[in-house]
Design a protein around this motif. Structure first.
Motif, PDB file in Angstrom:
ATOM      1  N   GLY A 216     -10.029  21.569  18.275  1.00 59.95           N
ATOM      2  CA  GLY A 216     -11.012  22.285  17.483  1.00 59.95           C
ATOM      3  C   GLY A 216     -12.285  22.587  18.231  1.00 59.95           C
ATOM      4  O   GLY A 216     -13.371  22.560  17.649  1.00 59.95           O
ATOM      5  N   GLY A 217     -12.158  22.892  19.528  1.00 54.70           N
ATOM      6  CA  GLY A 217     -13.294  23.413  20.271  1.00 54.70           C
ATOM      7  C   GLY A 217     -13.404  24.909  20.049  1.00 54.70           C
ATOM      8  O   GLY A 217     -12.737  25.491  19.182  1.00 54.70           O
ATOM      9  N   ILE A 218     -14.227  25.568  20.847  1.00 57.50           N
ATOM     10  CA  ILE A 218     -14.452  26.992  20.611  1.00 57.50           C
ATOM     11  C   ILE A 218     -13.186  27.811  20.841  1.00 57.50           C
ATOM     12  O   ILE A 218     -12.962  28.821  20.157  1.00 57.50           O
ATOM     13  CB  ILE A 218     -15.627  27.510  21.476  1.00 57.50           C
ATOM     14  CG1 ILE A 218     -16.108  28.867  20.961  1.00 57.50           C
ATOM     15  CG2 ILE A 218     -15.251  27.559  22.960  1.00 57.50           C
ATOM     16  CD1 ILE A 218     -17.441  29.292  21.530  1.00 57.50           C
ATOM     17  N   ILE A 219     -12.300  27.375  21.741  1.00 53.79           N
ATOM     18  CA  ILE A 219     -11.062  28.110  21.976  1.00 53.79           C
ATOM     19  C   ILE A 219     -10.099  27.926  20.805  1.00 53.79           C
ATOM     20  O   ILE A 219      -9.588  28.897  20.234  1.00 53.79           O
ATOM     21  CB  ILE A 219     -10.412  27.668  23.296  1.00 53.79           C
ATOM     22  CG1 ILE A 219     -11.292  28.071  24.497  1.00 53.79           C
ATOM     23  CG2 ILE A 219      -9.012  28.278  23.433  1.00 53.79           C
ATOM     24  CD1 ILE A 219     -11.457  29.563  24.680  1.00 53.79           C
ATOM     25  N   GLY A 220      -9.819  26.684  20.430  1.00 54.73           N
ATOM     26  CA  GLY A 220      -8.889  26.435  19.335  1.00 54.73           C
ATOM     27  C   GLY A 220      -9.339  27.049  18.026  1.00 54.73           C
ATOM     28  O   GLY A 220      -8.541  27.650  17.292  1.00 54.73           O
ATOM     29  N   LEU A 221     -10.629  26.913  17.719  1.00 53.69           N
ATOM     30  CA  LEU A 221     -11.139  27.473  16.469  1.00 53.69           C
ATOM     31  C   LEU A 221     -11.097  28.997  16.467  1.00 53.69           C
ATOM     32  O   LEU A 221     -10.781  29.620  15.448  1.00 53.69           O
ATOM     33  CB  LEU A 221     -12.573  26.996  16.238  1.00 53.69           C
ATOM     34  CG  LEU A 221     -12.753  25.505  15.950  1.00 53.69           C
ATOM     35  CD1 LEU A 221     -14.235  25.155  15.909  1.00 53.69           C
ATOM     36  CD2 LEU A 221     -12.083  25.101  14.632  1.00 53.69           C
ATOM     37  N   SER A 222     -11.417  29.612  17.606  1.00 56.27           N
ATOM     38  CA  SER A 222     -11.381  31.075  17.682  1.00 56.27           C
ATOM     39  C   SER A 222      -9.962  31.593  17.497  1.00 56.27           C
ATOM     40  O   SER A 222      -9.735  32.589  16.797  1.00 56.27           O
ATOM     41  CB  SER A 222     -11.950  31.552  19.017  1.00 56.27           C
ATOM     42  OG  SER A 222     -13.313  31.209  19.146  1.00 56.27           O
ATOM     43  N   ILE A 223      -8.986  30.926  18.113  1.00 59.12           N
ATOM     44  CA  ILE A 223      -7.583  31.324  17.938  1.00 59.12           C
ATOM     45  C   ILE A 223      -7.179  31.177  16.473  1.00 59.12           C
ATOM     46  O   ILE A 223      -6.565  32.079  15.882  1.00 59.12           O
ATOM     47  CB  ILE A 223      -6.674  30.471  18.844  1.00 59.12           C
ATOM     48  CG1 ILE A 223      -6.913  30.812  20.318  1.00 59.12           C
ATOM     49  CG2 ILE A 223      -5.204  30.670  18.473  1.00 59.12           C
ATOM     50  CD1 ILE A 223      -6.275  29.837  21.284  1.00 59.12           C
ATOM     51  N   ALA A 224      -7.515  30.045  15.874  1.00 57.32           N
ATOM     52  CA  ALA A 224      -7.154  29.814  14.475  1.00 57.32           C
ATOM     53  C   ALA A 224      -7.780  30.862  13.565  1.00 57.32           C
ATOM     54  O   ALA A 224      -7.124  31.394  12.657  1.00 57.32           O
ATOM     55  CB  ALA A 224      -7.605  28.410  14.053  1.00 57.32           C
ATOM     56  N   TRP A 225      -9.043  31.188  13.797  1.00 60.22           N
ATOM     57  CA  TRP A 225      -9.742  32.184  12.983  1.00 60.22           C
ATOM     58  C   TRP A 225      -9.081  33.547  13.080  1.00 60.22           C
ATOM     59  O   TRP A 225      -8.851  34.233  12.083  1.00 60.22           O
ATOM     60  CB  TRP A 225     -11.204  32.237  13.428  1.00 60.22           C
ATOM     61  CG  TRP A 225     -12.065  33.200  12.685  1.00 60.22           C
ATOM     62  CD1 TRP A 225     -12.257  33.282  11.344  1.00 60.22           C
ATOM     63  CD2 TRP A 225     -12.874  34.229  13.274  1.00 60.22           C
ATOM     64  NE1 TRP A 225     -13.156  34.299  11.043  1.00 60.22           N
ATOM     65  CE2 TRP A 225     -13.542  34.885  12.213  1.00 60.22           C
ATOM     66  CE3 TRP A 225     -13.124  34.639  14.583  1.00 60.22           C
ATOM     67  CZ2 TRP A 225     -14.437  35.941  12.424  1.00 60.22           C
ATOM     68  CZ3 TRP A 225     -14.003  35.689  14.796  1.00 60.22           C
ATOM     69  CH2 TRP A 225     -14.649  36.324  13.729  1.00 60.22           C
ATOM     70  N   ARG A 226      -8.744  33.950  14.311  1.00 56.84           N
ATOM     71  CA  ARG A 226      -8.067  35.234  14.502  1.00 56.84           C
ATOM     72  C   ARG A 226      -6.685  35.228  13.827  1.00 56.84           C
ATOM     73  O   ARG A 226      -6.261  36.240  13.244  1.00 56.84           O
ATOM     74  CB  ARG A 226      -7.922  35.534  15.990  1.00 56.84           C
ATOM     75  CG  ARG A 226      -9.198  36.033  16.655  1.00 56.84           C
ATOM     76  CD  ARG A 226      -9.679  37.294  15.981  1.00 56.84           C
ATOM     77  NE  ARG A 226     -10.572  38.082  16.816  1.00 56.84           N
ATOM     78  CZ  ARG A 226     -11.619  38.743  16.352  1.00 56.84           C
ATOM     79  NH1 ARG A 226     -11.919  38.676  15.062  1.00 56.84           N
ATOM     80  NH2 ARG A 226     -12.371  39.465  17.146  1.00 56.84           N
ATOM     81  N   CYS A 227      -5.972  34.107  13.904  1.00 59.09           N
ATOM     82  CA  CYS A 227      -4.656  34.035  13.277  1.00 59.09           C
ATOM     83  C   CYS A 227      -4.765  34.130  11.754  1.00 59.09           C
ATOM     84  O   CYS A 227      -3.955  34.806  11.100  1.00 59.09           O
ATOM     85  CB  CYS A 227      -3.946  32.743  13.680  1.00 59.09           C
ATOM     86  SG  CYS A 227      -3.331  32.734  15.379  1.00 59.09           S
ATOM     87  N   VAL A 228      -5.753  33.466  11.181  1.00 59.82           N
ATOM     88  CA  VAL A 228      -5.970  33.546   9.735  1.00 59.82           C
ATOM     89  C   VAL A 228      -6.272  34.980   9.329  1.00 59.82           C
ATOM     90  O   VAL A 228      -5.751  35.485   8.319  1.00 59.82           O
ATOM     91  CB  VAL A 228      -7.110  32.595   9.303  1.00 59.82           C
ATOM     92  CG1 VAL A 228      -7.560  32.892   7.872  1.00 59.82           C
ATOM     93  CG2 VAL A 228      -6.667  31.145   9.420  1.00 59.82           C
ATOM     94  N   ARG A 229      -7.087  35.666  10.120  1.00 62.94           N
ATOM     95  CA  ARG A 229      -7.437  37.053   9.799  1.00 62.94           C
ATOM     96  C   ARG A 229      -6.239  37.993   9.967  1.00 62.94           C
ATOM     97  O   ARG A 229      -6.267  39.122   9.466  1.00 62.94           O
ATOM     98  CB  ARG A 229      -8.607  37.508  10.668  1.00 62.94           C
ATOM     99  CG  ARG A 229      -9.917  36.806  10.285  1.00 62.94           C
ATOM    100  CD  ARG A 229     -11.042  37.155  11.225  1.00 62.94           C
ATOM    101  NE  ARG A 229     -11.513  38.514  11.071  1.00 62.94           N
ATOM    102  CZ  ARG A 229     -12.417  38.910  10.167  1.00 62.94           C
ATOM    103  NH1 ARG A 229     -12.925  38.042   9.309  1.00 62.94           N
ATOM    104  NH2 ARG A 229     -12.810  40.170  10.114  1.00 62.94           N
TER     105      ARG A 229
END
Length: 334
Positions: free
Chosen positions: A9-22
């Motif tokens: 849940g660093g900036i890379i993991g969170l950014s990937i998760a956010w893009r996947c949710v969108r």
């Protein structure tokens, strides 16, 4: 795909998760919820031309593409994440430092050269001793701590405070920073970095400062609220000791360039570890079975967050790797 797990849940993991949710996917992010990632110490400089050297053309292209995507990424995230387009100044203290800066410019997009007096017109707080430098209008900055907080807020309950010691079943993205090595056996090593945070009145500096000082490199990153981030140490070590000598060297270099920094309050000294690889380029793409890796971003995790998130989210959704991923396959060292 019914669900995706993101480990980290660093900036890379969170950014990937956010893009996947969108993109309509159901995502769970496993993270211990702490601040032990490299993002917590990062200054947030978005400077693609200053982070590579000769022979790293693929990485340079990826950095440049991610910098191009940062304005849209910041606008979509919507929160005040400290995104600033004021640009950066390369500042050399001595004639030898200026010669070194010019050698570095040969490996990057050539910035706009400035004389000492022109530098001080842009930044009156600079020392009268500086010999010259350059302006980089395309170098921006963002506050990584605010960005991570905004991503966590956007993902809400999708982020679960859980430490993962084995790879979960099902489709998974491993974005665990230095913890990626323990999970996968891939060559991701910890690279120690020390960063200082100072606090003063807003307005002391207008630009990010990339300093060349008596053969040393230092960066000085001003925030709009009066915080100033000072850093640039890099050691092949895994300890978390804040060494007095390292603090002294950073402060000496920074105050040689901007004497007024000596009057600011020293509010924080923090050590974190960048996730490095043998070629200091990230590991991005399919690893084995239904596991994708997005790790090893070294000094560039914040800068590379938008392009990494887009490329990995598209790979998760379609199964087809973008050509930009070709140079960064996780299996390239085996």
């Amino acid at each position: 795909m019914t669900a995706l797990t993101v480990v980290g849940g660093g900036i890379i993991g969170l950014s990937i998760a956010w893009r996947c949710v969108r993109r309509g996917l159901r995502v769970t992010v496993y993270d211990d919820g702490g601040d032990n990632g490299a993002w917590f110490a990062a200054a947030g400089m978005l400077a693609p031309a200053g982070e590579t050297s000769f022979g790293q053309e693929a990485l340079t292209g990826l950095l440049t593409e991610s910098a191009r995507r940062w304005p849209g990424f910041a606008a979509e995230l919507g929160d005040d994440i400290g995104y600033d387009r004021s640009g950066a100044l390369d500042v050399a203290l001595t004639s030898d430092d200026l010669a070194e800066a010019r050698r570095m410019w040969a490996y990057s997009e050539r910035p706009e050269p400035l004389t000492a007096s022109e530098l001080r017109e842009r930044e009156p707080a600079l020392s009268p001793r500086v010999r010259g430098g350059a302006f980089r209008p395309g170098d921006h900055q963002v506050d990584p701590r605010r960005t991570v907080a905004a991503l966590r807020a956007a993902l809400g309950d999708a982020v679960v405070a859980k430490r993962v010691s084995t790879i979960p079943d099902g489709p998974t993205v491993i974005a665990a920073g230095t913890g990626t090595a323990a999970l996968t056996g891939l060559p991701v090593r910890p690279v120690k970095g020390l960063v200082l945070r100072l606090r003063g009145e807003p307005g002391l500096l207008r630009h990010v400062i990339n300093g060349y000082v008596d053969g040393r490199h230092v960066y000085v990153v001003p925030r709009a609220d009066g915080e100033v981030v000072v850093g640039a140490t890099q050691e092949e070590r895994a300890d978390t000791t804040v060494a007095a000598g390292a603090v002294l060297e950073l402060l000496r270099s920074a105050t040689d360039l901007v004497p007024e920094l000596a009057e600011l309050e020293l509010t924080e000294t923090v050590v974190r570890h960048r996730p490095g690889t043998p070629d200091n380029a990230p590991l991005l793409g399919h690893w084995k079975d239904d596991v994708i890796v997005a790790a090893g971003h070294h000094r560039n995790g914040v800068l590379l967050a938008p392009v990494t998130a887009d490329l990995i989210a598209d790979l998760v959704r379609t199964g087809r790797p973008d050509p930009l991923l070709a140079a960064f396959t996780p299996g390239r060292f085996t």
